[in-house]
Design a protein around this motif. Structure first.
Motif, mmCIF file in Angstrom:
data_model
loop_
_atom_site.group_PDB
_atom_site.id
_atom_site.type_symbol
_atom_site.label_atom_id
_atom_site.label_comp_id
_atom_site.label_asym_id
_atom_site.label_seq_id
_atom_site.Cartn_x
_atom_site.Cartn_y
_atom_site.Cartn_z
ATOM 1 N N LEU A 139 -76.179 -24.324 66.978
ATOM 2 C CA LEU A 139 -75.634 -24.797 68.148
ATOM 3 C C LEU A 139 -75.840 -26.321 68.502
ATOM 4 C CD1 LEU A 139 -73.618 -23.680 70.646
ATOM 5 C CD2 LEU A 139 -75.665 -23.455 71.808
ATOM 6 N N PRO A 140 -74.801 -27.099 67.924
ATOM 7 C CA PRO A 140 -75.174 -28.537 67.961
ATOM 8 C C PRO A 140 -74.700 -28.958 69.466
ATOM 9 C CG PRO A 140 -73.508 -28.228 66.291
ATOM 10 C CD PRO A 140 -73.794 -26.755 67.164
ATOM 11 N N ILE A 141 -75.903 -29.807 69.980
ATOM 12 C CA ILE A 141 -75.697 -30.014 71.496
ATOM 13 C C ILE A 141 -75.776 -31.581 71.686
ATOM 14 C CG2 ILE A 141 -76.984 -30.251 73.775
ATOM 15 C CD1 ILE A 141 -77.888 -27.095 72.709
ATOM 16 N N ALA A 142 -74.746 -32.033 72.360
ATOM 17 C CA ALA A 142 -74.479 -33.411 72.445
ATOM 18 C C ALA A 142 -74.695 -34.090 73.773
ATOM 19 C CB ALA A 142 -72.919 -33.575 72.225
ATOM 20 N N PHE A 143 -75.661 -35.262 73.577
ATOM 21 C CA PHE A 143 -75.831 -36.013 74.932
ATOM 22 C C PHE A 143 -75.163 -37.428 74.985
ATOM 23 C CE2 PHE A 143 -79.609 -33.500 73.716
ATOM 24 C CZ PHE A 143 -79.993 -32.599 74.648
ATOM 25 N N GLY A 144 -74.767 -37.657 76.099
ATOM 26 C CA GLY A 144 -74.395 -39.068 76.351
ATOM 27 C C GLY A 144 -72.770 -39.369 75.391
ATOM 28 N N ASP A 145 -73.044 -40.542 74.619
ATOM 29 C CA ASP A 145 -71.697 -40.807 73.931
ATOM 30 C C ASP A 145 -71.592 -39.729 72.727
ATOM 31 O OD1 ASP A 145 -71.349 -43.163 75.139
ATOM 32 O OD2 ASP A 145 -72.391 -44.626 73.891
ATOM 33 N N ALA A 146 -72.436 -39.093 72.367
ATOM 34 C CA ALA A 146 -72.321 -37.995 71.510
ATOM 35 C C ALA A 146 -71.192 -36.930 71.829
ATOM 36 C CB ALA A 146 -73.633 -37.408 71.007
ATOM 37 N N THR A 147 -70.985 -36.663 73.180
ATOM 38 C CA THR A 147 -70.212 -35.876 73.691
ATOM 39 C C THR A 147 -68.764 -36.270 73.513
ATOM 40 O OG1 THR A 147 -69.957 -37.013 75.897
ATOM 41 C CG2 THR A 147 -71.687 -35.183 75.623
ATOM 42 N N LYS A 148 -68.561 -37.567 73.220
ATOM 43 C CA LYS A 148 -67.028 -38.138 72.954
ATOM 44 C C LYS A 148 -66.818 -37.746 71.315
ATOM 45 C CE LYS A 148 -67.843 -41.994 75.875
ATOM 46 N NZ LYS A 148 -67.941 -43.639 76.144
ATOM 47 N N THR A 149 -67.903 -37.243 70.642
ATOM 48 C CA THR A 149 -67.350 -37.025 69.155
ATOM 49 C C THR A 149 -67.593 -35.614 69.095
ATOM 50 O OG1 THR A 149 -69.965 -36.856 68.431
ATOM 51 C CG2 THR A 149 -68.707 -39.018 68.700
ATOM 52 N N VAL A 150 -67.769 -34.620 70.259
ATOM 53 C CA VAL A 150 -67.522 -33.176 69.855
ATOM 54 C C VAL A 150 -66.422 -32.567 69.249
ATOM 55 C CG1 VAL A 150 -67.502 -31.018 71.280
ATOM 56 C CG2 VAL A 150 -69.170 -32.431 71.894
ATOM 57 N N PRO A 151 -65.133 -33.063 69.482
ATOM 58 C CA PRO A 151 -63.885 -32.623 68.757
ATOM 59 C C PRO A 151 -63.970 -32.460 67.319
ATOM 60 C CG PRO A 151 -63.386 -33.859 70.614
ATOM 61 C CD PRO A 151 -64.667 -34.029 70.586
ATOM 62 N N PHE A 152 -64.522 -33.765 66.644
ATOM 63 C CA PHE A 152 -64.878 -33.935 65.359
ATOM 64 C C PHE A 152 -65.942 -32.859 64.556
ATOM 65 C CE2 PHE A 152 -63.484 -38.035 67.138
ATOM 66 C CZ PHE A 152 -62.410 -38.394 66.181
ATOM 67 N N VAL A 153 -66.731 -32.537 65.472
ATOM 68 C CA VAL A 153 -67.718 -31.295 64.950
ATOM 69 C C VAL A 153 -66.998 -29.908 65.074
ATOM 70 C CG1 VAL A 153 -69.874 -30.237 65.133
ATOM 71 C CG2 VAL A 153 -69.597 -32.726 65.561
ATOM 72 N N MET A 154 -66.268 -29.676 66.104
ATOM 73 C CA MET A 154 -65.570 -28.343 66.396
ATOM 74 C C MET A 154 -64.684 -28.215 65.377
ATOM 75 S SD MET A 154 -65.425 -27.999 70.553
ATOM 76 C CE MET A 154 -64.958 -26.277 70.450
ATOM 77 N N ASP A 155 -63.800 -29.375 65.044
ATOM 78 C CA ASP A 155 -62.687 -28.946 64.014
ATOM 79 C C ASP A 155 -63.328 -28.893 62.393
ATOM 80 O OD1 ASP A 155 -60.848 -29.427 65.988
ATOM 81 O OD2 ASP A 155 -60.472 -31.539 65.679
ATOM 82 N N GLY A 156 -64.654 -29.235 62.354
ATOM 83 C CA GLY A 156 -65.300 -29.078 61.034
ATOM 84 C C GLY A 156 -65.525 -27.752 60.609
ATOM 85 N N ARG A 157 -65.792 -27.610 59.449
ATOM 86 C CA ARG A 157 -65.876 -26.153 58.840
ATOM 87 C C ARG A 157 -67.322 -25.633 59.077
ATOM 88 N NH1 ARG A 157 -64.328 -26.458 52.202
ATOM 89 N NH2 ARG A 157 -62.114 -27.365 52.612
ATOM 90 N N LYS A 158 -67.155 -24.158 59.410
ATOM 91 C CA LYS A 158 -68.469 -23.570 59.880
ATOM 92 C C LYS A 158 -68.921 -22.589 58.516
ATOM 93 C CE LYS A 158 -67.016 -24.268 64.689
ATOM 94 N NZ LYS A 158 -65.930 -24.953 64.327
ATOM 95 N N VAL A 159 -70.274 -22.237 58.655
ATOM 96 C CA VAL A 159 -70.700 -21.435 57.734
ATOM 97 C C VAL A 159 -71.515 -20.408 58.437
ATOM 98 C CG1 VAL A 159 -72.260 -21.118 55.649
ATOM 99 C CG2 VAL A 159 -70.665 -22.949 55.664
ATOM 100 N N TYR A 160 -71.193 -18.985 58.089
ATOM 101 C CA TYR A 160 -71.877 -17.900 58.889
ATOM 102 C C TYR A 160 -72.514 -17.015 57.714
ATOM 103 C CZ TYR A 160 -69.015 -19.195 63.089
ATOM 104 O OH TYR A 160 -68.645 -19.912 64.148
ATOM 105 N N ARG A 161 -73.641 -16.496 57.996
ATOM 106 C CA ARG A 161 -74.181 -15.281 57.268
ATOM 107 C C ARG A 161 -74.258 -14.192 58.169
ATOM 108 N NH1 ARG A 161 -79.030 -18.946 55.361
ATOM 109 N NH2 ARG A 161 -77.945 -20.353 53.770
ATOM 110 N N PHE A 162 -73.402 -13.164 57.517
ATOM 111 C CA PHE A 162 -73.620 -11.882 58.431
ATOM 112 C C PHE A 162 -73.741 -10.594 57.604
ATOM 113 C CE2 PHE A 162 -69.326 -13.098 57.129
ATOM 114 C CZ PHE A 162 -68.593 -11.553 56.829
#
Length: 328
Positions: free
Chosen positions: A57-80
């Motif tokens: 769960l990537p958690i952003a502080f301060g200026d990093a919150t402005k880059t959240v959309p770029f992380v959310m649009d990225g690929r995700k890997v799950y093991r299930f």
């Protein structure tokens, strides 16, 4: 006379903490806990993780919150892990059995069925999901007993691997997928295709965007770092019920990752001191050097050892759209 705005409460820190979220904790609760630990002014997160799921769960502080959309649009890997023999109302262990079967699939059958789940696929999200229907979350409507109908959507599954077959009842998979993909739905649909039904019994996210397992930190590690920086109370204060405050955030801040780490897929413009000053004032700058692109829809600029701006490149000039730490 205009009233002065309230001073924001907390520390103006900037960066990411890549939390290894434990099972049983909601994403909102995790963000709130880290905001308190770091005494941070501003927080956000990139991609909700169900309470029953663990992992990144990537958690952003301060200026990093402005880059959240770029992380959310990225690929995700799950093991299930999928348990065959039953489909549940929630597609995981939280729901009740909706339909069941005595049939169990062979490895060959599973591998053949998996082929239909790579690429652009049509998927109906689980009834118990964060999808909004007429402004309401699907899981809220479902919990209130309403019949929830969610339209199919096209999602991207870049990779689906069968990692293990512990026994006839279960199969372990790893999926690399795009935004909006539900692995619970993959398990449900695979079970239907195989005629045996299935639901997820264990789910862990191991990668989001450019962040990997090596970036993750546990709550225990963060709590230990906070304890390391707490003040020492005398016996009288402890007797009076006082709580030790964190007075040295150095140990906690060691876990912060620079905001630009979220932008690894974008072109980086490295600015001189003079250029950084111009960009911080909202002005465009001409890029020099034969390797500089003439145009680029998304780019970021760094200078002074930190992230300066997000923007684009057109006709050899960097145009800032969002400035960090300057005006705007």
């Amino acid at each position: 006379m205009a009233r002065r705005g309230k001073k924001p409460k907390g520390r103006p820190i900037n960066g990411w903490v890549i939390l290894d979220k434990p099972k049983g904790m909601g994403s909102t609760d995790a963000v709130a806990k880290l905001k308190r630990l770091y005494f941070a002014q501003k927080t956000g997160h990139a991609g909700t993780l169900d309470p029953l799921a663990s992992g990144m769960l990537p958690i952003a502080f301060g200026d990093a919150t402005k880059t959240v959309p770029f992380v959310m649009d990225g690929r995700k890997v799950y093991r299930f892990t999928v348990r065959w023999g039953a489909e549940t109302t929630t597609d995981d262990t939280e729901g009740t059995v909706a339909q069941s079967s005595e049939l169990r699939p062979s490895e060959a059958d599973i591998r053949l069925a998996m082929e239909d789940y790579v690429g652009e696929i049509s998927q109906v999200p689980p009834t118990f999901s964060a999808i909004k229907i007429a402004g309401e979350r699907a899981y809220d409507l479902a919990r209130e007993g309403e019949v929830v109908e969610i339209a199919a959507r096209t999602v991207s599954v870049h990779r689906l691997e069968l990692k293990a077959l512990p026994d006839a009842e279960t199969a372990v998979f790893e999926a690399e997928c795009g935004k909006g993909t539900y692995v619970r739905a993959i398990a449900r649909d695979l079970g239907r295709d195989l005629g045996c039904y299935g639901h997820v019994i264990d789910l862990r996210r191991v990668s989001v965007g450019g962040f990997t397992e090596d970036d993750m930190v546990t709550l225990d590690d963060l709590e230990a770092a906070a304890d390391e920086g707490r003040e020492t109370l005398d016996a009288e204060s402890v007797e009076a019920g006082a709580t030790a405050r964190v007075v040295d955030y150095g140990p906690l801040d060691e876990y912060l990752i620079n905001p630009e780490a979220a932008l690894s897929d974008l072109y980086e413009v490295m600015l001189s001191e003079e250029q950084a000053g111009r960009v911080l004032s909202g002005n465009s700058v001409l890029l020099r050097g034969r390797d500089a692109p003439a145009s680029c829809d998304e780019a970021f600029a760094t200078g002074h050892g930190r992230l300066i701006a997000l923007g684009s490149i057109d006709q050899g000039q960097f145009h800032p759209r969002r400035v960090f730490g300057g005006r705007g």
